[in-house]
Design a protein around this motif. Structure first.
Motif: not given
Length: 197
Positions: A188-195
């Motif tokens: 999702x766009x709110x998940x930590x970047x790069x994951x």
């Protein structure tokens, strides 16, 4: 080795006259002058003449974290159960497609390609690049190599929805118990970047 053009087929089209970005990746193991990163070329077409012409220029080379893009010269990269015969991991190629999307202040693309993790495992390198609409400069926004376990993954397809969430589908197998099959993951766009949790 096989460049892939940006594809804006499912969103707002770029303004008329915007150069078409064309993407490829390079591996620093290929020799002097190569980096681990994404090369971006701009193709401009002049339709005004009776013989249309196209000009392609290198616009950017965006470095990424290190990866190993090597593959078996006989295309025997991906294991499967009950046989020593392996499948082609399709190295050297950005996988279909490079989805281009436009946002209020930037454009974005998502890309993926196969990388070598070990002598017995391959997986998928993915990234999101963003282009500043004011300067035209491309930068790396996020990236990762999807390896949640020891299975081999290859032949990915990545896309982004209108919320900025990303989906990645791919083939997966291993040498002992998992025959090749289609799987998926995402963020999702709110998940930590790069994951891709």
């Amino acid at each position: 080795f096989c460049p892939m053009p940006g594809c804006a087929a499912d969103g707002v089209l770029p303004q008329s006259g915007t150069p078409c970005p064309i993407f490829s990746y390079s591996d620093n193991a290929w020799g002097t002058g190569f980096i681990d990163g994404v090369n971006i070329y701009n193709m401009s077409v002049n339709w005004a003449t009776t013989t249309p012409t196209a000009t392609i220029t290198l616009a950017n080379a965006v470095p990424t974290l290190a990866f190993d893009a090597s593959y078996d010269a006989n295309w025997l990269d991906c294991p499967q159960p009950n046989t020593t015969q392996k499948l082609d991991g399709i190295g050297g190629v950005i996988m279909y497609r490079v989805q281009w999307k436009t946002w209020p202040t930037y454009n974005s693309v998502v890309l993926n390609w196969g990388v070598k993790i070990s002598t017995s495992q391959r997986s998928i390198k993915w990234c999101e690049l963003r282009q500043d609409k004011t300067t035209g400069a491309w930068t790396l926004y996020q990236e990762g190599i999807y390896t949640p376990d020891s299975d081999t993954r290859w032949m990915g397809s990545i896309c982004m929805d209108n919320n900025g969430s990303i989906g990645l589908s791919y083939m997966k197998s291993n040498a002992t118990s998992l025959f090749p099959g289609l799987y998926y993951t995402g963020r999702r766009s709110c998940d930590p970047l790069g994951t891709l949790p």
